[in-house]
Design a protein around this motif. Structure first.
Motif, PDB file in Angstrom:
ATOM      1  N   ASP A   1       5.374  -0.227  17.390  1.00 54.40           N
ATOM      2  CA  ASP A   1       4.941  -1.046  16.257  1.00 54.40           C
ATOM      3  C   ASP A   1       3.480  -0.695  15.953  1.00 54.40           C
ATOM      4  O   ASP A   1       2.601  -0.903  16.791  1.00 54.40           O
ATOM      5  CB  ASP A   1       5.089  -2.530  16.605  1.00 54.40           C
TER       6      ASP A   1
ATOM      7  N   ASN B   1       2.048  -1.686  12.922  1.00 62.13           N
ATOM      8  CA  ASN B   1       1.613  -2.545  11.822  1.00 62.13           C
ATOM      9  C   ASN B   1       0.663  -3.623  12.360  1.00 62.13           C
ATOM     10  O   ASN B   1       1.109  -4.546  13.053  1.00 62.13           O
ATOM     11  CB  ASN B   1       2.851  -3.184  11.174  1.00 62.13           C
ATOM     12  N   PRO B   2      -0.642  -3.535  12.052  1.00 59.94           N
ATOM     13  CA  PRO B   2      -1.616  -4.477  12.619  1.00 59.94           C
ATOM     14  C   PRO B   2      -1.311  -5.938  12.270  1.00 59.94           C
ATOM     15  O   PRO B   2      -1.744  -6.846  12.973  1.00 59.94           O
ATOM     16  CB  PRO B   2      -2.944  -4.050  11.983  1.00 59.94           C
ATOM     17  N   ALA B   3      -0.546  -6.154  11.195  1.00 60.54           N
ATOM     18  CA  ALA B   3      -0.236  -7.530  10.792  1.00 60.54           C
ATOM     19  C   ALA B   3       0.963  -8.099  11.558  1.00 60.54           C
ATOM     20  O   ALA B   3       1.293  -9.271  11.422  1.00 60.54           O
ATOM     21  CB  ALA B   3       0.041  -7.575   9.294  1.00 60.54           C
ATOM     22  N   SER B   4       1.613  -7.264  12.346  1.00 56.03           N
ATOM     23  CA  SER B   4       2.833  -7.700  13.035  1.00 56.03           C
ATOM     24  C   SER B   4       2.512  -8.408  14.349  1.00 56.03           C
ATOM     25  O   SER B   4       1.522  -8.092  15.016  1.00 56.03           O
ATOM     26  CB  SER B   4       3.696  -6.462  13.304  1.00 56.03           C
ATOM     27  N   SER B   5       3.367  -9.351  14.744  1.00 53.74           N
ATOM     28  CA  SER B   5       3.150 -10.078  16.004  1.00 53.74           C
ATOM     29  C   SER B   5       3.427  -9.177  17.203  1.00 53.74           C
ATOM     30  O   SER B   5       3.007  -9.472  18.314  1.00 53.74           O
ATOM     31  CB  SER B   5       4.044 -11.315  16.058  1.00 53.74           C
TER      32      SER B   5
ATOM     33  N   ASP C   1       0.813  -1.217   0.000  1.00 56.75           N
ATOM     34  CA  ASP C   1       0.000   0.000   0.000  1.00 56.75           C
ATOM     35  C   ASP C   1       0.845   1.263   0.000  1.00 56.75           C
ATOM     36  O   ASP C   1       0.320   2.361   0.174  1.00 56.75           O
ATOM     37  CB  ASP C   1      -0.994  -0.006   1.173  1.00 56.75           C
TER      38      ASP C   1
ATOM     39  N   TYR D   1       2.518  -5.909  17.199  1.00 56.51           N
ATOM     40  CA  TYR D   1       1.655  -4.723  17.051  1.00 56.51           C
ATOM     41  C   TYR D   1       1.260  -4.215  18.437  1.00 56.51           C
ATOM     42  O   TYR D   1       0.835  -5.000  19.286  1.00 56.51           O
ATOM     43  CB  TYR D   1       0.395  -5.088  16.260  1.00 56.51           C
TER      44      TYR D   1
ATOM     45  N   LYS E   1       7.123   1.335   1.692  1.00 52.33           N
ATOM     46  CA  LYS E   1       7.374  -0.107   1.746  1.00 52.33           C
ATOM     47  C   LYS E   1       8.258  -0.589   0.598  1.00 52.33           C
ATOM     48  O   LYS E   1       8.736  -1.732   0.623  1.00 52.33           O
ATOM     49  CB  LYS E   1       6.046  -0.862   1.781  1.00 52.33           C
TER      50      LYS E   1
END
Lengths: 294, 294
Positions: B63, B65-69, A122, B71, A224
């Motif tokens: 952090d 990034n919602p996709a990160s462990s 994105d 987050y 990114k």
């Protein structure tokens, strides 16, 4: 789907037809002449093509603010006849279609995000380093316009300690474009870049400047993917030099494994190669038709 | 509506309750101690407040990034106990509510766009110049996150010709923060900034550095408003110096009447004053509740 695409450059206009998969099915090119003449050729080309929309990625500066009275115009350029020319309006008079309209570099960033090196991401930043230096910015799933549009080719850089060249930007002297464009390389070394050996110190100096701009871009925008295209970037030896220099500048501060450990997949050439511009215009046209359909 | 807001800073946490108009109805503050202790105070504060959501704008790096462990974690900071601490997760364990979560500077940019100097605009950049320098970026109606998050306080700057100070950034030496933060001013001049007269040449030098960062920001992002907050920007004499220097750097290249003719309305202090941070957290909480409602 059949979408028209126009990559409008300072020396030539590339027009094509493509589909929603990013496949270019037809392509022609016209020299950039007086605008009426160039646009007649383009309009004639698209007349029997039955496209659903047309995307335009163009040299500028241009007005991309839909609320502005000069939306769709080329604003100020030394190119004869183009300054103040209503590019988008002229096309709209000829075709009652949805139009995509953005800078050439924003288009390239958009195309790379759709089908190229930034596919599935994105955000990305697209630098073109050639006769001039331009930057397209795609962030949080949107092309960045803002007040005017990004002009990151003119970002401030620090002079290389061994560089005596003053810079050739008529506005800023030694900004990035003034120090690192193709003409700057030629003026500094008295030969064209492609006549310099790949081991020449010119490339280390070039990398030093480009890497500074990328460093500032990473710090300000955290993209990114960083994509480097344009004629100067055909010098592939620049990529490892730039990557090392960006890591040196950041010095571990931005703790991302992309930057620390996989920078060769982070700072990359266009995934679409020479098609980045035309595919970008195609992606703009596709977005326009999707928006029109709601 | 009743929304909770947390402005988490390096020395204190400010917590409050506000509504959808940006009005702060209650406010308390706690010193920043070991994370468990600080968060116990905060959780106790919100326990009986019956808020619909909580927004957190925090010091970092974090952090986002919602996709990160990881987050919601604070990542690497020298602050004892905070490095690797699951800030957001700890709050979520205590309250089953929608949470907004972003950097302190992104929160401030968001608050300014909601109710402050950038109200009604779809882009702005917020610089805080104090103990450190941070940058929040709001573009095309979205907060910019990207790979990590913007860290524009460390953008590269050119040294002022009269400056012998080497810079105090542990990562970059003479980056913007290394040259222009509050501690940099104090180390260079051997007195605190607020003990220097408003006519001291320190401020011209300070403006020189800040203006370079703003120039690069305008070139890369073309924001519709540039907002400067933080302790150092309490020195109001900096604003005209910075504006003049930005115009000098750009040298007419970005042809916008905002920059050419109305720069005093373009580079401005926070419209929300000292409430920018807390209102920003409130705006994050509001966005979280609206998103949860669909």
């Amino acid at each position: 789907m059949r979408i028209g695409a126009i990559e409008a450059g300072g020396t030539k206009f590339v027009c094509g037809i493509g589909n929603e998969l990013g496949t270019i099915e037809d392509r022609v090119s016209f020299p950039t002449e007086h605008p009426e003449r160039t646009l007649s050729s383009i309009i004639a080309y698209f007349e029997d093509k039955q496209v659903e929309a047309i995307g335009i990625g163009t040299f500028g500066p241009i007005d991309i603010n839909p609320a502005s009275s000069t939306y769709g115009f080329v604003t100020t350029t030394p190119k004869p006849g183009w300054s103040g020319f209503d590019f988008l309006g002229t096309m709209k008079q000829a075709f009652d279609l949805p139009f995509g309209w953005d800078t050439d570099v924003n288009a390239a960033a958009y195309g790379e995000a759709a089908w190229g090196a930034a596919k599935g991401l994105d955000s990305c930043v697209y630098y073109t380093v050639g006769t001039g230096i331009g930057v397209g910015v795609y962030a949080e799933g949107k092309l960045v316009h803002g007040l005017v549009h990004p002009e990151g080719g003119h970002i401030l850089v620090r002079r290389h300690k061994d560089d005596t060249f003053l810079g050739n930007c008529p506005y800023h002297g030694d900004c990035l474009e003034g120090m690192a464009s193709g003409p700057a390389i030629e003026q500094r070394w008295k030969v064209k870049g492609n006549e310099l050996s790949t081991a020449h110190s010119a490339w280390e100096m070039e990398a030093y400047y480009i890497a500074q701009a990328i460093t500032s871009t990473i710090l300000l925008l955290s993209p990114k993917k960083v994509i480097l295209g344009g004629g100067v970037m055909q010098q592939k030896q620049l990529f490892p030099l730039i990557r090392a220099e960006v890591q040196r500048h950041l010095n571990g501060y931005v703790s991302s494994c992309m930057i620390m450990g996989a920078i060769e997949t982070y700072i990359v050439p266009p995934g679409l190669g020479d098609n980045a511009g035309l595919c970008g215009a195609l992606a703009l046209g596709l977005a326009a038709v999707n928006q029109a359909k709601g």
